[in-house]
Design a protein around this motif. Structure first.
Motif, PDB file in Angstrom:
ATOM      1  N   LEU A  99       0.828  -1.203   0.000  1.00 22.83           N
ATOM      2  CA  LEU A  99       0.000   0.000   0.000  1.00 22.83           C
ATOM      3  C   LEU A  99       0.866   1.257   0.000  1.00 22.83           C
ATOM      4  O   LEU A  99       0.569   2.230  -0.702  1.00 22.83           O
ATOM      5  N   MET A 100       1.948   1.230   0.768  1.00 22.60           N
ATOM      6  CA  MET A 100       2.875   2.365   0.794  1.00 22.60           C
ATOM      7  C   MET A 100       3.520   2.580  -0.573  1.00 22.60           C
ATOM      8  O   MET A 100       3.656   3.715  -1.031  1.00 22.60           O
ATOM      9  N   GLU A 101       3.915   1.486  -1.212  1.00 29.44           N
ATOM     10  CA  GLU A 101       4.555   1.593  -2.526  1.00 29.44           C
ATOM     11  C   GLU A 101       3.613   2.219  -3.544  1.00 29.44           C
ATOM     12  O   GLU A 101       3.996   3.127  -4.286  1.00 29.44           O
ATOM     13  N   GLU A 102       2.365   1.759  -3.573  1.00 37.09           N
ATOM     14  CA  GLU A 102       1.395   2.305  -4.512  1.00 37.09           C
ATOM     15  C   GLU A 102       1.113   3.783  -4.225  1.00 37.09           C
ATOM     16  O   GLU A 102       0.995   4.589  -5.151  1.00 37.09           O
ATOM     17  N   ALA A 103       1.021   4.150  -2.949  1.00 38.16           N
ATOM     18  CA  ALA A 103       0.774   5.549  -2.573  1.00 38.16           C
ATOM     19  C   ALA A 103       1.958   6.426  -2.986  1.00 38.16           C
ATOM     20  O   ALA A 103       1.768   7.541  -3.487  1.00 38.16           O
ATOM     21  N   ALA A 104       3.168   5.928  -2.801  1.00 39.45           N
ATOM     22  CA  ALA A 104       4.356   6.691  -3.180  1.00 39.45           C
ATOM     23  C   ALA A 104       4.421   6.885  -4.690  1.00 39.45           C
ATOM     24  O   ALA A 104       4.695   7.989  -5.170  1.00 39.45           O
ATOM     25  N   ALA A 120       8.952   4.178  -7.242  1.00 37.97           N
ATOM     26  CA  ALA A 120       9.191   3.871  -5.830  1.00 37.97           C
ATOM     27  C   ALA A 120       9.113   2.366  -5.639  1.00 37.97           C
ATOM     28  O   ALA A 120       8.282   1.699  -6.255  1.00 37.97           O
ATOM     29  N   VAL A 121      10.002   1.849  -4.796  1.00 42.62           N
ATOM     30  CA  VAL A 121      10.022   0.427  -4.464  1.00 42.62           C
ATOM     31  C   VAL A 121      10.133   0.307  -2.948  1.00 42.62           C
ATOM     32  O   VAL A 121      11.028   0.901  -2.343  1.00 42.62           O
ATOM     33  N   VAL A 122       9.209  -0.437  -2.351  1.00 34.62           N
ATOM     34  CA  VAL A 122       9.224  -0.645  -0.910  1.00 34.62           C
ATOM     35  C   VAL A 122       9.530  -2.114  -0.635  1.00 34.62           C
ATOM     36  O   VAL A 122       8.903  -3.000  -1.202  1.00 34.62           O
ATOM     37  N   SER A 123      10.495  -2.351   0.237  1.00 27.70           N
ATOM     38  CA  SER A 123      10.851  -3.709   0.627  1.00 27.70           C
ATOM     39  C   SER A 123      10.482  -3.929   2.085  1.00 27.70           C
ATOM     40  O   SER A 123      11.055  -3.289   2.979  1.00 27.70           O
ATOM     41  N   PHE A 124       9.541  -4.830   2.313  1.00 28.59           N
ATOM     42  CA  PHE A 124       9.158  -5.158   3.684  1.00 28.59           C
ATOM     43  C   PHE A 124      10.297  -5.895   4.396  1.00 28.59           C
ATOM     44  O   PHE A 124      10.528  -5.691   5.583  1.00 28.59           O
TER      45      PHE A 124
END
Length: 72
Positions: free
Chosen positions: A17-22, A31-35
């Motif tokens: 969700l954070m990645e899509e919002a960014a 943007a790429v978010v790695s949990f």
């Protein structure tokens, strides 16, 4: 320009969700978010004001996942 930020997020779905919002934030090219590593890599559009864009990214991420945090 590309920068990496430390994040705090509770689950992999929240990271998504954070990645899509960014990605939806003006001034962000990608943007790429790695949990797994708790990091967000942001590629800014040419000429974007990094501080202003990241303030918007944080606000958008908080709308999608209120418990998340980005350490700027």
């Amino acid at each position: 320009m590309k920068k990496t930020y430390k994040i705090d997020v509770d689950c992999a779905n929240c990271a998504n969700l954070m990645e899509e919002a960014a990605k939806a934030t003006p001034g962000v090219q990608d943007a790429v978010v790695s949990f797994m590593t708790l990091k967000m890599k942001v590629t800014f559009e040419e000429g974007a004001d990094e501080a202003a864009v990241m303030a918007d990214v944080l606000a958008n991420c908080k709308k999608a996942e209120p418990d998340c945090e980005i350490y700027l």
